[in-house]
Design a protein around this motif. Structure first.
Motif, PDB file in Angstrom:
ATOM      1  N   LEU A   1      33.971  38.623   8.151  1.00  0.00           N
ATOM      2  CA  LEU A   1      35.332  38.282   7.750  1.00  0.00           C
ATOM      3  C   LEU A   1      35.699  38.838   6.381  1.00  0.00           C
ATOM      4  CD1 LEU A   1      35.494  34.613   9.045  1.00  0.00           C
ATOM      5  CD2 LEU A   1      36.523  36.639  10.071  1.00  0.00           C
TER       6      LEU A   1
ATOM      7  N   ALA B   1      35.289  35.561  13.824  1.00  0.00           N
ATOM      8  CA  ALA B   1      34.366  36.623  13.423  1.00  0.00           C
ATOM      9  C   ALA B   1      34.116  37.593  14.574  1.00  0.00           C
ATOM     10  CB  ALA B   1      33.048  36.024  12.948  1.00  0.00           C
TER      11      ALA B   1
ATOM     12  N   GLU C   1      37.227  39.783  14.977  1.00  0.00           N
ATOM     13  CA  GLU C   1      37.284  40.733  13.862  1.00  0.00           C
ATOM     14  C   GLU C   1      36.265  41.858  14.054  1.00  0.00           C
ATOM     15  OE1 GLU C   1      38.420  42.157   9.966  1.00  0.00           O
ATOM     16  OE2 GLU C   1      39.350  40.693  11.288  1.00  0.00           O
TER      17      GLU C   1
END
Length: 164
Positions: free
Chosen positions: A30, A75, A78
């Motif tokens: 992140l 996460a 991402e």
């Protein structure tokens, strides 16, 4: 002696260690870089790099495998949406560990762990270094000593011997 002891247990039981690595990996994904102790950074690198390799191929199965390690939806998304396209051509070595000194309280060795392709300062610095390799050192001294009008005339004879 620690012969054939491949895993650093980090002074924790296995459940605590797995949770620690999952949380650190999620934070690194992140935030793109985190500062932690050197031992934790070295333990995180082999934990996270196979997951990054899995993220290159965006399938439901790979997403579920990565989610089983990270346990964080944000996460995982991402990793698959932002990080995977940027590192698609890299064959490995996605993370970099830089030593940053010692912690004030207990003098533990601290390290910064970051993604190689997400460090804008290092990427910008590498392009500047390539652009500066246009002249040799000896010619640069002549150009500084001569006025600006004579500098192009001084460079023209230097190119003629290269052609021969």
């Amino acid at each position: 002696m620690r012969h054939n002891k491949a895993v650093n247990h980090l002074g924790r039981k296995s459940g605590h260690r797995k949770a620690l690595l999952a949380n650190m990996a999620s934070s690194l994904i992140l935030h793109k870089r985190i500062v932690t102790t050197e031992a934790k950074a070295k333990a995180l690198k082999p934990y996270l790099e196979p997951l990054i390799t899995k993220s290159k191929e965006d399938t439901t199965h790979n997403r579920r495998v990565v989610f089983s390690y990270l346990k964080d939806k944000n996460a995982v998304s991402e990793l698959f949406r932002t990080i995977a396209p940027k590192i698609a051509d890299r064959p490995g070595g996605y993370l970099r560990i830089l030593h940053v000194g010692f912690r004030q309280g207990d003098a533990a060795e601290m390290a910064l762990i970051e993604f190689v392709d997400f460090n804008e300062a290092a990427l910008a610095g590498s392009t500047k270094k390539e652009a500066k390799k246009t002249t040799r050192r000896s010619r640069a001294k002549k150009a500084e000593a001569a006025p600006a009008e004579e500098a192009p005339a001084a460079e023209a004879p230097a190119e003629a011997p290269k052609a021969e």
